[in-house]
Design a protein around this motif. Structure first.
Motif, PDB file in Angstrom:
ATOM      1  N   LEU A   1      20.932  25.917  78.300  1.00  0.00           N
ATOM      2  CA  LEU A   1      20.467  27.296  78.433  1.00  0.00           C
ATOM      3  C   LEU A   1      20.560  27.805  79.866  1.00  0.00           C
ATOM      4  O   LEU A   1      20.963  28.957  80.093  1.00  0.00           O
ATOM      5  CB  LEU A   1      19.016  27.416  77.948  1.00  0.00           C
ATOM      6  CG  LEU A   1      18.757  27.137  76.466  1.00  0.00           C
ATOM      7  CD1 LEU A   1      17.266  27.225  76.180  1.00  0.00           C
ATOM      8  CD2 LEU A   1      19.530  28.107  75.586  1.00  0.00           C
ATOM      9  N   LEU A   2      20.183  26.964  80.843  1.00  0.00           N
ATOM     10  CA  LEU A   2      20.000  27.437  82.211  1.00  0.00           C
ATOM     11  C   LEU A   2      20.647  26.556  83.269  1.00  0.00           C
ATOM     12  O   LEU A   2      20.535  26.844  84.462  1.00  0.00           O
ATOM     13  CB  LEU A   2      18.496  27.545  82.503  1.00  0.00           C
ATOM     14  CG  LEU A   2      17.755  28.603  81.679  1.00  0.00           C
ATOM     15  CD1 LEU A   2      16.330  28.171  81.377  1.00  0.00           C
ATOM     16  CD2 LEU A   2      17.763  29.940  82.399  1.00  0.00           C
ATOM     17  N   GLY A   3      21.318  25.507  82.850  1.00  0.00           N
ATOM     18  CA  GLY A   3      21.908  24.578  83.802  1.00  0.00           C
ATOM     19  C   GLY A   3      23.164  25.120  84.469  1.00  0.00           C
ATOM     20  O   GLY A   3      23.499  26.300  84.372  1.00  0.00           O
ATOM     21  N   GLU A   4      23.871  24.240  85.137  1.00  0.00           N
ATOM     22  CA  GLU A   4      25.059  24.643  85.888  1.00  0.00           C
ATOM     23  C   GLU A   4      26.097  25.322  85.004  1.00  0.00           C
ATOM     24  O   GLU A   4      26.839  26.193  85.462  1.00  0.00           O
ATOM     25  CB  GLU A   4      25.661  23.413  86.572  1.00  0.00           C
ATOM     26  CG  GLU A   4      24.733  22.775  87.597  1.00  0.00           C
ATOM     27  CD  GLU A   4      25.262  21.439  88.079  1.00  0.00           C
ATOM     28  OE1 GLU A   4      26.348  21.420  88.689  1.00  0.00           O
ATOM     29  OE2 GLU A   4      24.594  20.413  87.849  1.00  0.00           O
ATOM     30  N   HIS A   5      26.157  24.916  83.736  1.00  0.00           N
ATOM     31  CA  HIS A   5      27.125  25.489  82.792  1.00  0.00           C
ATOM     32  C   HIS A   5      26.380  26.195  81.660  1.00  0.00           C
ATOM     33  O   HIS A   5      26.868  26.306  80.545  1.00  0.00           O
ATOM     34  CB  HIS A   5      28.012  24.361  82.225  1.00  0.00           C
ATOM     35  CG  HIS A   5      29.214  24.848  81.488  1.00  0.00           C
ATOM     36  ND1 HIS A   5      30.192  25.626  82.074  1.00  0.00           N
ATOM     37  CD2 HIS A   5      29.599  24.674  80.187  1.00  0.00           C
ATOM     38  CE1 HIS A   5      31.132  25.900  81.178  1.00  0.00           C
ATOM     39  NE2 HIS A   5      30.786  25.341  80.021  1.00  0.00           N
TER      40      HIS A   5
END
Length: 498
Positions: A46-50
């Motif tokens: 949801l919110l990571g690097e990708h």
């Protein structure tokens, strides 16, 4: 530095809330562990690097004072995993009682670490962490941090702080309802709510089909429990204990009839935290679990010197909370009451509320994909989400107190709350991105890349009891229109299908 309290400070320490302290500490330890476990499973896609809303991009366009966070110094998916695992383990240690066996500052440090780590997630979590129960977990964690350990008596001022939080939580929810929607004032809100709430539970269909008079009674009971009962928290015992029991019963009904993450469970823990030991003993006697006599305070704890540092730290915190309570208190009195709002970036004293308006119809976005190069009407198949309505014959599942963030955000889309994240979500489906697909219950293509995806707006309603007996379905739906025309990846970019 330690010493016995002077006579004029006898009121500061209480021996009437030992059970309450245990419930508050272990209850919120469990909720923190659950919240961090959810971050391990959902934060990166949801919110990571990708992710759909990458934290690095968010941090680059915002400032520290907009939301202090560990991840403003540096974000990586690896650091996120390390922080979340720390949260799980620290929360679990509280549940089994390890920090509480030490001096007062040990559970304080553990809860402060939990508070800071979770605040760090919330302050960069954007849309996916924009829920009232996130802020509630932060605020409650800070209060519970200073209840002390088994080596010291419970500071009464922190019990008052817990009451003040519970008061704002319940009264804020009651006022926002009364001010926000005529359906709450004419007692019809719960004729709709069980069908249109974000994530119905396994008994929501049954609750919806209860008699109309029962729904009106529910709404009236809601007004009593949220607009009148909270004032009992400011009276001497046993009135706060009575209020706590009422809140436990009303929140228990919400647990049975819906999926509201850990909001109801956190409220139940807070409500149990205002019940004094004498009431616990009386309840035990009523249930045949004890003789009904109030437990005698521990002689060792009662006679032990109270560390002056503990008194000073709690006193400074109480003064800070008192100052920060001015704006939330004014918000309760305001005709333009804000719901689930924070007035400072550390989320120490906040405003709460829930369902200021009730939707009368249930519209759902369903997402479909196809493997056909030139898809016809029968070539589209539906992705399955973990909890939001999809298949008509699937009974709504019980997921709370776990929080399915993607499913919740999908509920907001038809209500006019679009987000760029949904466009990115469609792209990830076209890429058959494995972490994104793990957020779903069913990928109809078993990891293969679809040639195109689209979004369809459907109107859902519960089946009637007769329809349920005849078809076995829980839902009836009709297609309204395409919410997003078919799109495909063309040279790495989203394009409409020919």
């Amino acid at each position: 530095m330690a010493g016995t309290l002077p006579d004029w400070l006898d009121w500061w320490a209480s021996t009437d809330y030992d059970v309450a302290r245990t419930v508050l500490q272990r209850g919120f330890g469990a909720l923190y562990a659950l919240a961090f476990w959810g971050a391990l499973r959902q934060f990166r896609p949801l919110l990571g690097e990708h992710g759909l809303q990458p934290v690095p991009a968010f941090v680059a366009r915002t400032r520290w004072r907009d939301g202090p966070s560990l991840f403003r110094w540096h974000y990586s998916d690896r650091l996120l995993v390390a922080a979340a695992w720390c949260g799980v383990l620290l929360g679990a240690s509280i549940v089994v009682g390890l920090p509480q066996a030490g001096p007062w500052w040990v559970p304080a440090l553990v809860f402060l670490a939990l508070w800071w780590l979770y605040l760090s997630l919330v302050n960069v979590g954007q849309t996916f962490y924009a829920f009232g129960w996130e802020t509630l977990l932060c605020e409650a964690g800070l209060l519970v941090a200073f209840l002390g350990s088994g080596a010291v008596p419970v500071p009464l001022v922190m019990i008052f702080a817990v009451r003040w939080l519970l008061f704002r939580l319940e009264l804020g929810a009651g006022l926002i309802k009364w001010r926000g929607d005529t359906a709450w004032r004419d007692l019809t809100a719960l004729s709709y709510h069980q069908e249109t709430q974000p994530l119905p539970g396994p008994f929501s269909w049954h609750a919806h089909h209860l008699p109309r008079w029962w729904h009106r009674f529910e709404v009236a009971g809601t007004h009593v429990s949220q607009l009148i009962v909270p004032w009992l928290l400011f009276l001497p015992q046993p009135f706060p204990s009575v209020a706590g029991v009422v809140f436990v019963l009303t929140q228990g009904w919400l647990v049975v009839t819906g999926n509201f993450a850990w909001l109801n469970w956190a409220t139940i823990v807070l409500a149990l935290g205002v019940v004094d030991d004498g009431t616990w003993a009386w309840l035990g006697g009523l249930l045949g679990l004890s003789d009904g006599a109030a437990p005698a305070p521990s002689a060792a704890v009662a006679a032990a010197p109270v560390p002056l540092a503990f008194v000073l730290v709690v006193g400074v915190l109480a003064l800070l909370l008192l100052v920060l309570s001015v704006r939330p208190a004014l918000n309760l009195a305001s005709r333009h009451q804000r719901m689930n709002a924070s007035f400072e970036p550390f989320r120490l004293v906040n405003a709460y509320g829930a369902f200021g308006s009730v939707t009368r119809q249930r519209d759902e976005i369903t997402v479909e994909g196809t493997l056909a190069d030139r898809p016809g009407p029968d070539d589209w198949v539906e992705y399955g989400f973990r909890a939001k309505p999809g298949r008509l014959d699937r009974r709504p599942p019980q997921v709370a107190p776990y929080h399915l963030r993607l499913d919740w955000l999908m509920w907001f889309l038809p209500l006019g709350h679009p987000g760029r994240w949904f466009t990115v979500f469609l792209r990830r489906l076209l890429e058959a991105d494995a972490p994104t697909l793990r957020l779903l219950r069913h990928d109809p293509f078993d990891g293969r890349r679809p040639t195109a995806v689209r979004a369809v707006l459907h109107r859902y309603r519960y089946t009637t009891p007769e329809e349920r007996r005849r078809t076995g379905d829980w839902w009836v739906r009709e297609s309204l229109h395409l919410a997003v025309e078919p799109v495909r990846l063309d040279g790495g970019r989203l394009r409409g299908t020919p």
